[in-house]
Design a protein around this motif. Structure first.
Motif, PDB file in Angstrom:
ATOM      1  N   GLY A  23       0.665  -1.259   0.136  1.00 27.51           N
ATOM      2  CA  GLY A  23      -0.153  -0.009  -0.039  1.00 27.51           C
ATOM      3  C   GLY A  23       1.020   1.233  -0.070  1.00 27.51           C
ATOM      4  N   LEU A  24       2.009   1.024   0.796  1.00 26.53           N
ATOM      5  CA  LEU A  24       2.728   2.450   0.807  1.00 26.53           C
ATOM      6  C   LEU A  24       3.424   2.707  -0.509  1.00 26.53           C
ATOM      7  CD1 LEU A  24       4.333   4.613   2.522  1.00 26.53           C
ATOM      8  CD2 LEU A  24       6.186   2.811   2.883  1.00 26.53           C
ATOM      9  N   SER A  25       3.993   1.430  -1.130  1.00 25.30           N
ATOM     10  CA  SER A  25       4.351   1.584  -2.418  1.00 25.30           C
ATOM     11  C   SER A  25       3.485   2.194  -3.575  1.00 25.30           C
ATOM     12  CB  SER A  25       5.279   0.348  -3.030  1.00 25.30           C
ATOM     13  OG  SER A  25       5.894   0.630  -3.954  1.00 25.30           O
ATOM     14  N   LEU A  26       2.347   1.557  -3.373  1.00 25.95           N
ATOM     15  CA  LEU A  26       1.223   1.927  -4.159  1.00 25.95           C
ATOM     16  C   LEU A  26       0.961   3.542  -4.072  1.00 25.95           C
ATOM     17  CD1 LEU A  26      -0.879   1.063  -6.591  1.00 25.95           C
ATOM     18  CD2 LEU A  26      -2.398   0.783  -4.623  1.00 25.95           C
ATOM     19  N   VAL A  27       0.887   4.052  -3.149  1.00 24.36           N
ATOM     20  CA  VAL A  27       0.357   5.288  -2.921  1.00 24.36           C
ATOM     21  C   VAL A  27       1.577   6.263  -3.291  1.00 24.36           C
ATOM     22  CG1 VAL A  27       0.269   7.307  -1.058  1.00 24.36           C
ATOM     23  CG2 VAL A  27      -1.166   5.001  -0.882  1.00 24.36           C
ATOM     24  N   VAL A  34       4.845  10.138  -0.354  1.00 25.37           N
ATOM     25  CA  VAL A  34       5.570   9.567   0.983  1.00 25.37           C
ATOM     26  C   VAL A  34       4.650   9.360   2.064  1.00 25.37           C
ATOM     27  CG1 VAL A  34       7.456   8.620   2.167  1.00 25.37           C
ATOM     28  CG2 VAL A  34       7.705   9.648  -0.195  1.00 25.37           C
ATOM     29  N   ASN A  35       3.689   8.575   2.234  1.00 25.49           N
ATOM     30  CA  ASN A  35       2.812   8.547   3.515  1.00 25.49           C
ATOM     31  C   ASN A  35       3.456   7.978   4.857  1.00 25.49           C
ATOM     32  OD1 ASN A  35       0.468   8.712   4.943  1.00 25.49           O
ATOM     33  ND2 ASN A  35      -0.654   7.086   4.061  1.00 25.49           N
ATOM     34  N   PHE A  36       3.875   9.127   5.330  1.00 22.06           N
ATOM     35  CA  PHE A  36       4.370   8.754   6.695  1.00 22.06           C
ATOM     36  C   PHE A  36       3.356   8.326   7.897  1.00 22.06           C
ATOM     37  CE2 PHE A  36       7.608  11.352   5.066  1.00 22.06           C
ATOM     38  CZ  PHE A  36       8.817  10.839   5.395  1.00 22.06           C
ATOM     39  N   ALA A  37       2.178   8.273   7.704  1.00 15.08           N
ATOM     40  CA  ALA A  37       1.069   7.851   8.319  1.00 15.08           C
ATOM     41  C   ALA A  37       0.598   6.411   7.895  1.00 15.08           C
ATOM     42  CB  ALA A  37      -0.202   9.003   8.322  1.00 15.08           C
ATOM     43  N   ILE A  95       5.130  16.143   3.694  1.00 14.72           N
ATOM     44  CA  ILE A  95       5.845  15.512   4.797  1.00 14.72           C
ATOM     45  C   ILE A  95       5.082  16.001   6.080  1.00 14.72           C
ATOM     46  CG2 ILE A  95       7.886  15.305   6.700  1.00 14.72           C
ATOM     47  CD1 ILE A  95       9.437  15.344   3.659  1.00 14.72           C
ATOM     48  N   PHE A  96       4.953  17.173   6.309  1.00 16.17           N
ATOM     49  CA  PHE A  96       4.171  17.685   7.396  1.00 16.17           C
ATOM     50  C   PHE A  96       2.658  17.162   7.634  1.00 16.17           C
ATOM     51  CE2 PHE A  96       7.193  21.925   7.550  1.00 16.17           C
ATOM     52  CZ  PHE A  96       8.105  21.168   8.099  1.00 16.17           C
ATOM     53  N   LEU A  97       2.194  17.282   6.393  1.00 18.45           N
ATOM     54  CA  LEU A  97       0.696  16.661   6.707  1.00 18.45           C
ATOM     55  C   LEU A  97       0.527  15.211   6.905  1.00 18.45           C
ATOM     56  CD1 LEU A  97      -2.193  17.222   6.070  1.00 18.45           C
ATOM     57  CD2 LEU A  97      -2.187  16.456   3.844  1.00 18.45           C
ATOM     58  N   THR A  98       1.334  14.230   6.277  1.00 17.87           N
ATOM     59  CA  THR A  98       1.181  13.025   6.583  1.00 17.87           C
ATOM     60  C   THR A  98       1.756  12.651   8.003  1.00 17.87           C
ATOM     61  OG1 THR A  98       3.456  12.359   5.564  1.00 17.87           O
ATOM     62  CG2 THR A  98       1.388  12.380   4.192  1.00 17.87           C
ATOM     63  N   VAL A  99       2.595  13.637   8.599  1.00 16.16           N
ATOM     64  CA  VAL A  99       3.505  13.290   9.889  1.00 16.16           C
ATOM     65  C   VAL A  99       2.106  13.805  10.925  1.00 16.16           C
ATOM     66  CG1 VAL A  99       4.874  14.022  11.749  1.00 16.16           C
ATOM     67  CG2 VAL A  99       5.779  13.514   9.253  1.00 16.16           C
TER      68      VAL A  99
END
Length: 285
Positions: A23-27, A34-37, A95-99
């Motif tokens: 899922g992380l790779s697909l996003v 890069v979805n840090f969440a 980055i800020f949004l996903t964190v």
């Protein structure tokens, strides 16, 4: 024979790591985010599965479709209201949004469920069987089997369905996809929702042998990023291969090092990949 047992355990772990990380790779491959969440969606999947088991008595493995559907809807709403707004923003904003999303999800679950560790009780929890001298744990085997089925379903979806082809076309060239009549914004929402739902399903399959708490996602963050970097960030097939490699490395390392040092080995692998082969073992063509 100890090596064969470790290899077997590593392959089963690796298949699960693969479905968690795909899922992380697909996003990233489709949205470029890069979805840090991402690991917090694994935690959400575990809590949704635990709730289904607690209220309705549904086995986490059998409840995979419901778990995936619930987190798919959550992911869709998040993509439409938050992620879509920062797709063209500088990487630091992403980055800020996903964190921030990671912190929000963890604290929202903490508020709803509390900080106590929760677990399920299923009939096969302590079962296992021998194949020759190899011991196979029933919960691990069922989790691995479910992960393989989910990965096969994703491959069929991406390669055979119109929506899957639209996702692949958008990941390759979003401008050309628009010219072909594809609604790119809807594809972004679909890809993000599928990506987080897959990770949530990974959380569901490990619940029979793991406890869940609001902070459980943190245990998997470095593992997920190691897997996708190893397979090539954005490469869905590479994430599965990376998962198998990480699972085997993690299992074999316990033959030499204490269990407590497993994550240290992963850190070393992660840093080594970034330093010497940052495009991953299976670079996207």
């Amino acid at each position: 024979m100890e090596i064969m047992q470790s290899l077997t355990d590593g392959i089963m772990l690796g298949g699960i790591y693969g479905v968690i990380s795909i899922g992380l790779s697909l996003v990233f491959g489709v949205l470029g985010v890069v979805n840090f969440a991402q690991a917090q969606f694994l935690m959400l999947g575990m809590y949704v599965s635990w709730t289904l088991w607690k209220l309705l008595g549904i086995d986490p493995i059998l409840g995979i479709p419901l778990t995936g559907a619930v987190v798919f809807i959550i992911g869709y709403l998040i993509e439409k209201t938050l992620i879509q707004r920062i797709l063209k923003a500088p990487p630091v904003a992403q980055i800020f949004l996903t964190v921030g999303l990671m912190i929000f999800l963890e604290n929202a679950v903490l508020l709803i469920y509390g900080s106590s560790f929760q677990s399920v009780v299923v009939s096969y929890q302590s079962l296992g069987f021998h194949i020759g001298s190899l011991f196979i744990s029933a919960p691990y085997l069922m989790a691995f089997t479910a992960a393989v089925i989910v990965c096969a379903g994703l491959w069929i979806f991406l390669s055979r369905s119109w929506f899957g082809k639209a996702i692949r076309a958008t990941s390759q060239d979003s401008d050309a996809a628009v010219l072909c009549g594809i609604n790119v914004k809807q594809v972004y929402a679909l890809a993000f929702s599928i990506g987080v739902a897959l990770t949530a399903i990974g959380g569901a399959v490990i619940l029979p042998y793991m406890t869940v708490s609001p902070s459980v996602g943190g245990q998997f963050s470095i593992l997920m990023f190691t897997v996708v970097v190893l397979g090539g960030l954005g490469n869905v097939a590479g994430a599965l291969v990376g998962g198998l490699v990480v699972g085997i490395i993690q299992s074999l390392s316990t033959m030499v090092f204490p269990v407590q040092l497993q994550n240290l080995i992963l850190f070393i692998v992660f840093i080594g990949i970034l330093a010497f082969k940052p495009e991953g073992l299976l670079k996207e063509k």
